[in-house]
Design a protein around this motif. Structure first.
Motif, short mmCIF file in Angstrom:
data_model
loop_
_atom_site.label_atom_id
_atom_site.label_comp_id
_atom_site.label_asym_id
_atom_site.label_seq_id
_atom_site.Cartn_x
_atom_site.Cartn_y
_atom_site.Cartn_z
N VAL A 132 0.83 -1.21 0.00
CA VAL A 132 0.00 0.00 0.00
C VAL A 132 0.86 1.25 0.00
CG1 VAL A 132 -1.66 1.35 1.33
CG2 VAL A 132 -1.97 -1.12 1.08
N GLN A 133 1.90 1.24 0.86
CA GLN A 133 2.80 2.39 0.91
C GLN A 133 3.51 2.60 -0.42
OE1 GLN A 133 5.41 1.64 4.20
NE2 GLN A 133 3.84 2.05 5.76
N SER A 134 3.89 1.47 -1.06
CA SER A 134 4.57 1.55 -2.34
C SER A 134 3.67 2.14 -3.42
CB SER A 134 5.04 0.15 -2.76
OG SER A 134 5.60 0.18 -4.05
N LEU A 135 2.38 1.74 -3.41
CA LEU A 135 1.43 2.25 -4.38
C LEU A 135 1.23 3.75 -4.23
CD1 LEU A 135 -1.27 -0.57 -4.40
CD2 LEU A 135 0.31 0.00 -6.25
N HIS A 136 1.10 4.18 -2.96
CA HIS A 136 0.93 5.62 -2.73
C HIS A 136 2.17 6.39 -3.14
CE1 HIS A 136 -3.02 5.77 -0.95
NE2 HIS A 136 -2.73 4.75 -0.16
N ALA A 137 3.34 5.79 -2.87
CA ALA A 137 4.59 6.46 -3.21
C ALA A 137 4.74 6.58 -4.72
CB ALA A 137 5.77 5.68 -2.63
N ALA A 138 4.16 5.61 -5.46
CA ALA A 138 4.31 5.60 -6.92
C ALA A 138 3.41 6.63 -7.59
CB ALA A 138 3.99 4.21 -7.46
N GLU A 139 2.37 7.09 -6.88
CA GLU A 139 1.47 8.06 -7.49
C GLU A 139 2.18 9.40 -7.69
OE1 GLU A 139 -2.03 8.57 -5.20
OE2 GLU A 139 -2.96 6.69 -5.89
N PRO A 140 2.06 9.98 -8.87
CA PRO A 140 2.70 11.27 -9.12
C PRO A 140 2.02 12.38 -8.34
CG PRO A 140 1.30 10.68 -10.96
CD PRO A 140 1.31 9.49 -10.04
N THR A 141 2.76 13.37 -7.98
CA THR A 141 2.20 14.52 -7.29
C THR A 141 1.55 15.45 -8.32
OG1 THR A 141 4.23 15.82 -7.52
CG2 THR A 141 4.03 14.39 -5.57
N GLU A 142 0.76 16.41 -7.83
CA GLU A 142 0.14 17.39 -8.73
C GLU A 142 1.20 18.18 -9.47
OE1 GLU A 142 -2.84 19.85 -7.07
OE2 GLU A 142 -3.99 18.21 -6.20
N ALA A 143 2.30 18.46 -8.78
CA ALA A 143 3.39 19.22 -9.41
C ALA A 143 4.01 18.41 -10.55
CB ALA A 143 4.45 19.58 -8.38
N GLU A 144 4.14 17.10 -10.35
CA GLU A 144 4.72 16.24 -11.39
C GLU A 144 3.80 16.13 -12.61
OE1 GLU A 144 7.48 13.24 -8.67
OE2 GLU A 144 5.34 12.80 -8.96
N TYR A 161 3.77 12.77 -23.37
CA TYR A 161 2.48 12.31 -23.90
C TYR A 161 2.21 10.88 -23.47
CZ TYR A 161 -0.77 10.45 -27.38
OH TYR A 161 -1.80 9.81 -28.00
N ARG A 162 3.20 10.00 -23.62
CA ARG A 162 3.01 8.58 -23.27
C ARG A 162 2.82 8.39 -21.77
NH1 ARG A 162 7.34 8.08 -27.25
NH2 ARG A 162 6.45 7.39 -29.23
N LYS A 163 3.53 9.17 -20.97
CA LYS A 163 3.38 9.06 -19.52
C LYS A 163 1.99 9.50 -19.08
CE LYS A 163 8.20 9.44 -18.07
NZ LYS A 163 9.22 10.27 -17.33
N LEU A 164 1.50 10.59 -19.65
CA LEU A 164 0.18 11.09 -19.29
C LEU A 164 -0.91 10.10 -19.67
CD1 LEU A 164 0.64 14.83 -20.28
CD2 LEU A 164 0.04 13.99 -18.00
N GLU A 165 -0.72 9.39 -20.79
CA GLU A 165 -1.69 8.38 -21.21
C GLU A 165 -1.88 7.29 -20.18
OE1 GLU A 165 -2.20 7.51 -25.84
OE2 GLU A 165 -0.21 7.03 -25.07
N LYS A 166 -0.82 7.00 -19.42
CA LYS A 166 -0.83 5.87 -18.50
C LYS A 166 -1.24 6.23 -17.07
CE LYS A 166 2.83 3.54 -21.10
NZ LYS A 166 4.23 3.04 -21.06
N LEU A 167 -1.43 7.51 -16.79
CA LEU A 167 -1.67 7.93 -15.41
C LEU A 167 -3.09 7.61 -14.93
CD1 LEU A 167 0.22 11.31 -15.02
CD2 LEU A 167 0.93 9.01 -14.34
N GLY A 168 -4.06 7.61 -15.82
CA GLY A 168 -5.44 7.31 -15.41
C GLY A 168 -6.13 8.48 -14.73
N PRO A 169 -7.11 8.18 -13.86
CA PRO A 169 -7.96 9.23 -13.28
C PRO A 169 -7.22 10.32 -12.52
CG PRO A 169 -8.92 7.06 -12.92
CD PRO A 169 -7.54 6.83 -13.48
N ILE A 170 -6.08 9.99 -11.96
CA ILE A 170 -5.38 10.98 -11.13
C ILE A 170 -4.98 12.22 -11.94
CG2 ILE A 170 -3.02 10.11 -11.45
CD1 ILE A 170 -2.64 10.60 -8.42
N ALA A 171 -4.86 12.07 -13.27
CA ALA A 171 -4.46 13.21 -14.10
C ALA A 171 -5.64 13.92 -14.75
CB ALA A 171 -3.49 12.73 -15.18
N LEU A 172 -6.86 13.39 -14.57
CA LEU A 172 -8.01 13.95 -15.28
C LEU A 172 -8.25 15.42 -14.98
CD1 LEU A 172 -10.65 11.07 -15.01
CD2 LEU A 172 -9.13 11.61 -16.92
N GLU A 173 -8.12 15.80 -13.72
CA GLU A 173 -8.42 17.18 -13.33
C GLU A 173 -7.51 18.17 -14.05
OE1 GLU A 173 -8.73 19.99 -9.33
OE2 GLU A 173 -8.08 17.90 -9.16
#
Length: 236
Positions: free
Chosen positions: A23-35, A75-87
């Motif tokens: 769980v900690q690893s998954l949260h750590a892998a999530e990009p920040t808003e700044a990223e 472009y390719r990285k953004l395609e793979k981020l999913g809902p977290i990047a929608l906003e």
């Protein structure tokens, strides 16, 4: 003295610790808003847009291919981020800065940052085949004796996509809520909307078409993973 009893099973303790680490690893892998913001900013190319003459783009002599590779990477990285990047994607659909040049169908075309943000949004939320099944549809299969005409354009715009042009602020609020949602559930909601829209117009969307969508809906309901778009407008 109160003695705390040890865990009845050492294997259970290992599982608990392992789960916490995952769980900690998954949260750590999530990009920040700044990223995410930095990736969207990286979509803006430092190059000038090439001229499209005929089917092929004519690139300036000083066109920096190494710098352009970073645009494609974003472009390719953004395609793979999913809902977290929608906003943040929704907040940048009007960005007119040149981004990249790719296969636009009959010819090369230049795409701006806003187009790519909208494209990623659409393909994340509504990655269904843009084919209408049945007789007499513009986008039906060739073997079904397609009749060219205005019929059969699928309503591939769930409410959110419509908001992008009609009510951008509402779209941004939706995306803000959706960023923590499961992508598969978002897609199921979009598919449910499509089916309801087609049922309002049975003359255009016949039973064959609606049945095909309902079969896809059942398959997705039993699936554990989101769909990934098979449609590519870019050659790379």
């Amino acid at each position: 003295m109160k003695i705390i009893a040890p865990c009845k099973s050492s294997s259970l303790l290992v599982v608990c610790i392992g789960t916490m680490l995952i769980v900690q690893s998954l949260h750590a892998a999530e990009p920040t808003e700044a990223e995410i913001k930095a990736l969207i900013e990286q979509l803006a190319s430092p190059n000038a847009a090439p001229k499209v003459q005929g089917p092929d783009a004519v690139y300036p002599k000083n066109y920096d291919k190494k710098a352009q590779a970073k645009v494609w990477e974003a472009y390719r990285k953004l395609e793979k981020l999913g809902p977290i990047a929608l906003e943040q994607l929704a907040q940048n659909i009007d960005d007119e800065r040149y981004s990249l040049t790719g296969d636009g169908g009959a010819a090369d075309d230049n795409f701006n940052v806003g187009f790519l943000c909208r494209w990623i949004l659409e393909q994340q939320i509504c990655p269904f085949e843009k084919t209408v099944y049945g007789e007499g549809y513009t986008r039906g299969h060739p073997q079904n004796r397609v009749v060219e005409g205005l019929r059969g354009k699928p309503p591939l715009r769930p409410d959110f996509i419509s908001y992008l042009s009609k009510n951008p602020e509402q779209a941004k609020q939706w995306a803000k809520r959706a960023r923590m949602m499961d992508l598969r559930l978002i897609q199921l909601s979009a598919l449910e909307w499509m089916i309801a829209e087609e049922e309002k117009d049975p003359k255009t969307y016949d039973e064959v078409e609606r049945t095909a969508l309902k079969v896809l809906q059942r398959e997705m309901a039993w699936s554990n993973s989101a769909l990934h778009s098979k449609k590519w407008f870019l050659s790379k």
